[in-house]
Design a protein around this motif. Structure first.
Motif, PDB file in Angstrom:
ATOM      1  N   UNK A  16      42.634  49.824  18.740  1.00  0.00           N
ATOM      2  CA  UNK A  16      42.850  48.966  19.641  1.00  0.00           C
ATOM      3  C   UNK A  16      43.733  49.261  20.622  1.00  0.00           C
ATOM      4  N   UNK A  17      43.769  47.954  21.139  1.00  0.00           N
ATOM      5  CA  UNK A  17      44.577  48.007  22.222  1.00  0.00           C
ATOM      6  C   UNK A  17      45.787  47.245  22.343  1.00  0.00           C
ATOM      7  N   UNK A  18      47.227  47.514  22.753  1.00  0.00           N
ATOM      8  CA  UNK A  18      48.930  46.771  22.320  1.00  0.00           C
ATOM      9  C   UNK A  18      47.976  46.474  24.205  1.00  0.00           C
ATOM     10  N   UNK A  19      49.130  44.926  24.611  1.00  0.00           N
ATOM     11  CA  UNK A  19      49.223  44.994  25.952  1.00  0.00           C
ATOM     12  C   UNK A  19      50.602  43.834  25.711  1.00  0.00           C
TER      13      UNK A  19
ATOM     14  N   UNK B  12      53.817  36.932  25.338  1.00  0.00           N
ATOM     15  CA  UNK B  12      53.203  38.134  26.488  1.00  0.00           C
ATOM     16  C   UNK B  12      52.310  39.058  25.550  1.00  0.00           C
ATOM     17  N   UNK B  13      52.988  39.064  24.788  1.00  0.00           N
ATOM     18  CA  UNK B  13      52.906  40.255  24.029  1.00  0.00           C
ATOM     19  C   UNK B  13      51.317  39.795  23.170  1.00  0.00           C
ATOM     20  N   UNK B  14      50.360  41.235  23.400  1.00  0.00           N
ATOM     21  CA  UNK B  14      48.958  40.287  22.377  1.00  0.00           C
ATOM     22  C   UNK B  14      48.388  41.974  22.022  1.00  0.00           C
ATOM     23  N   UNK B  15      48.021  41.919  20.585  1.00  0.00           N
ATOM     24  CA  UNK B  15      46.979  43.600  20.074  1.00  0.00           C
ATOM     25  C   UNK B  15      45.247  42.866  19.984  1.00  0.00           C
ATOM     26  N   UNK B  16      44.554  43.607  20.780  1.00  0.00           N
ATOM     27  CA  UNK B  16      43.169  43.247  20.199  1.00  0.00           C
ATOM     28  C   UNK B  16      42.683  44.389  19.253  1.00  0.00           C
TER      29      UNK B  16
END
Length: 146
Positions: A95-98, A108-112
């Protein structure tokens, strides 16, 4: 990959000559729906591999790869993690972590996460052309001149 529960895609595309001529090669991150890209990084393709960092850790039963970059107050990390668990089961996630790099409020942190069947990863095509992250235990190829 296609993100879980979404029509959006995450991609990291390398030019064919990236390993042979890293100085001329290109690396581009894209995020969004087909035909409606929401984010392209970097905007300028010159020296684009140098704007990313590669982390790779491998030992028997564990393989973790991460490509990261920073853009407009956020850090992005595309990741793939494989771990062989006891009982013959395997755990694999991508996935991608932002995350916000600014002093922003919580949340404000998210993992998709990627839909597993849609993951296509050929990390070896960039290892040696993208600078290594300085993290401990990093086994990526050092691409610095001697």
């Amino acid at each position: 990959c296609r993100l879980q529960k979404s029509a959006k895609l995450v991609s990291l595309c390398a030019s064919k000559n990236l390993l042979n001529k890293p100085q001329d090669g290109r690396l581009t991150y894209r995020f969004g729906k087909p035909g409606a890209v929401e984010l392209v990084f970097p905007q300028q393709t010159a020296a684009s591999p140098q704007q990313f960092l590669l982390f790779h850790y491998f030992r028997p039963g564990l393989d973790t790869t991460e490509v990261s970059f920073a853009n407009n107050g956020f850090s992005y990390a595309l990741y793939q993690h494989f771990e062989a668990e006891s009982g013959g089961r395997n755990m694999q996630e991508s996935g991608v972590r932002v995350a916000s790099t600014d002093a922003a409020p919580n949340g404000t942190d998210i993992t998709l996460s990627c839909t597993p069947a849609t993951v296509i990863a050929h990390w070896n095509l960039i290892d040696g052309a993208v600078p290594c992250d300085e993290g401990e235990l990093n086994t990526c190829q050092n691409n610095e001149e001697p």
